[in-house]
Design an enzyme around this catalytic site. Structure first.
Site, PDB file in Angstrom:
ATOM      1  N   HIS A 118       1.035  -1.075   0.083  1.00  0.00           N
ATOM      2  CA  HIS A 118       0.154  -0.014  -0.038  1.00  0.00           C
ATOM      3  C   HIS A 118       0.879   1.242  -0.087  1.00  0.00           C
ATOM      4  CE1 HIS A 118       0.905   0.533   4.487  1.00  0.00           C
ATOM      5  NE2 HIS A 118       0.683  -0.977   4.316  1.00  0.00           N
ATOM      6  N   THR A 119       0.330   2.384   0.463  1.00  0.00           N
ATOM      7  CA  THR A 119       1.042   3.515   0.122  1.00  0.00           C
ATOM      8  C   THR A 119       2.473   3.718   0.576  1.00  0.00           C
ATOM      9  OG1 THR A 119      -1.275   4.527   0.777  1.00  0.00           O
ATOM     10  CG2 THR A 119       0.618   6.150   0.171  1.00  0.00           C
TER      11      THR A 119
END
Lengths: 572, 73
Positions: free
Chosen positions: B15-16
């Protein structure tokens, strides 16, 4: 002309200030493009540069005020801002397709948003919000305004919005926000809980705000009654200013009770504890004289952040809370997530009915890695104070045994590695599911304590979504049906010598207090600000009278009758 | 061209933050290179955080990273 709006009382208190309407997000509609594609591209580059400077400033400010983790969201926005693929797509749209900058950005972003919405998992879906958020910032600069004006207050104000997310709530300047009013939401939604912990009035569930008042309209917010008066007349203003002054005096008077031990009139000790969401709430808990922490909502450690909190980070937080409260007890509830509390660092499946889905302890069983990390952090921190561990959403004895079994495994693992874990950590559970309330006698054999989460117990007992304002009439903790459930849990626990506390919003209701004491509860946990007043009320309660009051209330037919009875008895 | 395969060990997937780490590394260490990330039949620009996210890389997925250009080793 004054206009009176009725909503749900979410956080008590009176505020008088101009309205600040949280503006809808900017769009490219009606945008004025430059004369040539090259000039338009320059216009876009300027908006990006302005957004970048703004985001960096926001990141630094957030880092300084709220810590690295809360600031991470802005780092994420900054990395999207400099994304070469996004840049190339906008450039192509402007320079080759001759689009205006805003429309070009929206079209480019849409490609990524469409791709992301095909990716499974909430975590990736949450990035869509980041892209939208960033686009609206750039669009707002393209339109000539500041990009973060949406959340920036110019002076004291009542913040009015469709709804507020916890992350938006934390971005406001706490010195300037005098109250929150929202169109949707309920007394137990997160912005309401935050408003209570910030000790500012809030009214939610008002319905559409359009046309009710404008930016700058003077508002009176009566958080205790759930009323908002727009453009009040002189008489209303004077009367509310008087009420405001009275409240301030009463609060100061009740604060004298902050430093006293809690005793009923006949001398029974009652523990008045505070509900907290993190170490930041301890100042308020201690100032208001909390005799313990009755509910540490650890899910806030997991919210509004892109990655899971590490064992070390959790250990440090738990240790700080235990140390600062010692020797007073601290009930730490293990991760209670799902339902209304979406978490971006966890990929939770979308469920059609999240309140009845994989949440809290159920989620911890599905994701044992996360659960074990938290338990290790708790056990390691235990030596710093008096720890009580509480499992949420337990429906059955099997679940309690399973949770306790995992805890014991982690304890043995730590001890094998040479970490000393103190004996005597009390292990209990939340009573919030009717099945657990029914089986309380059996659960009491194995659990050291119960804490009743009335918000959820009411919602599950009434089968009424507590977030739905239309069902507010069923959200009645004082209904005889709920009193009977609470009373039977208290009785079952007493037979086994276990203590029962309460950590729902009901604990702070002056009309509920005598009933709760009457049924035998001895630990009441509430927002810190409610403690001094509760202590004052408890000091006037006689346990024998309270017992008889509870027995009468239990046999009444409606919530209104219970309220009237309790009110009548309080005034005599 | 230098190429290597990786299995994702982060329990919450790519994810980010992890995506940003890779993208930052690609930009800082290999400014003059082309960096590609391949998963299944998709190829994305390893310098684009949005591209990385749209790959939807999950725990246990296998991805290939290719670096080509000046300073690739």
């Amino acid at each position: 002309m004054p206009r009176i709006l009725k909503g749900i009382a979410a956080s008590p208190g009176i505020a008088i200030a101009p309205a600040f309407l949280l503006a809808p997000r900017a769009t490219s509609a009606g945008e004025a493009a430059a004369a040539s594609p090259e000039l338009e591209w320059e216009r876009y580059a300027r908006a990006v540069a302005a957004s970048k400077a703004e985001l960096q400033a926001l990141r630094d400010k957030t880092k300084a005020e709220l810590g690295d983790l809360k600031a991470e969201i802005f780092d994420a926005h900054l990395s999207i801002l400099k994304d070469p693929d996004l840049d190339a797509a906008v450039s192509r749209n402007v320079r080759e397709e001759g689009m205006a900058a805003g429309a070009a950005l929206e079209a480019a972003a849409k490609v990524f948003i469409d791709l992301l919405s095909e990716v499974e998992g909430q975590l990736f879906a949450a990035r869509i919000d980041d892209i939208r958020d960033l686009c609206s910032r750039i669009l707002s600069h393209l339109a000539g305004g500041p990009g973060s004006g949406r959340l920036e207050l110019e002076g004291e104000a009542v913040v009015a919005a469709q709804d507020l997310t916890p992350s938006e709530t934390t971005q406001f300047d706490r010195r300037l926000v005098k109250a929150f009013v929202t169109a949707s939401g309920s007394a137990s939604s997160h912005s309401s809980i935050l408003a209570r912990s910030m000790e500012i009035p809030a009214v939610v569930g008002l319905g559409p705000l359009e046309g009710a008042f404008e930016r700058g309209s003077l508002l009176i917010v009566d958080g205790g009654e759930g009323l908002v008066i727009a453009d009040p007349d002189a008489e209303q203003l004077a009367s509310y200013r008087r009420a405001q002054a009275d409240r301030a005096r009463a609060k100061a008077a009740a604060l004298r009770f902050a430093s006293l031990a809690t005793r009923t009139r006949d001398g029974t000790a009652i523990e008045l504890a505070a509900n907290i969401a993190g170490a930041a709430d301890l100042d308020s808990a201690l100032r208001n004289g909390a005799e313990g922490i009755g509910l540490f909502r650890t899910e806030f450690l997991y919210m509004d952040r892109p990655s899971l909190p590490s064992e070390e980070e959790q250990y440090a937080t738990y240790r700080e809370v235990l140390e600062r409260m010692a020797p007073r007890p601290v009930v730490i509830r293990t991760l209670d997530i799902g339902g209304d509390k979406g978490v971006e660092c966890l990929e939770l499946d979308k469920e059609s009915n999240p309140f009845l889905g994989v949440r809290a302890i159920r989620l911890c069983f599905a994701r044992e890695d996360i659960f074990r990390t938290q338990l290790r952090a708790l056990l390691r921190a235990a030596s710093a104070g008096q720890l009580r561990i509480m499992f949420p959403m337990i429906a059955t004895l099997e679940e309690f045994r399973a949770a306790r079994g995992i805890l014991e495994e982690e304890r043995r693992g730590l001890e094998a590695g040479g970490t000393e874990v103190p004996a005597g950590i009390e292990i209990g559970l939340m009573i919030e599911i009717p099945a657990a309330a029914t089986m309380a006698d059996q659960l009491a054999r194995e659990a050291d304590f119960f804490s009743v989460g009335t918000n959820d117990l009411v919602q599950y007992s009434m089968a009424a979504d507590r977030m739905n304002p239309k069902l507010a009439y069923l959200n009645r903790p004082l209904h005889p049906a709920i009193l009977r459930v609470l009373g039977s849990v208290a009785e079952a626990a007493a037979k086994r010598g276990r203590w029962v506390g309460i950590c729902g919003e009901m604990a702070a209701d002056p009309l509920a207090l005598p009933l709760l004491v009457g049924m035998g509860l001895r630990e009441l946990s509430m927002s810190a600000a409610a403690i001094p007043r509760a202590r004052e009320i408890v000091a006037g309660i006689d346990c024998g009278e309270a017992r008889r009051l509870y027995e009468r209330a239990r046999d009444l037919e409606t919530a209104d009758e219970v309220r009237d009875l309790s009110r009548a008895s309080a005034s005599t | 061209m230098v190429s290597d395969q990786f299995t994702i060990k982060n329990p919450t997937g790519f994810h980010t933050r992890p995506a940003r780490l890779l993208v930052d590394t690609a930009n800082d260490k290999y400014p003059a290179c082309e960096v590609k990330v391949l998963k299944g039949d998709r190829v994305i620009n390893g310098k684009s955080v949005l591209g990385m996210l749209t790959l939807g890389v999950k725990f246990g997925d296998v991805v290939t990273v290719e670096v080509s250009g000046e300073g690739e080793a």
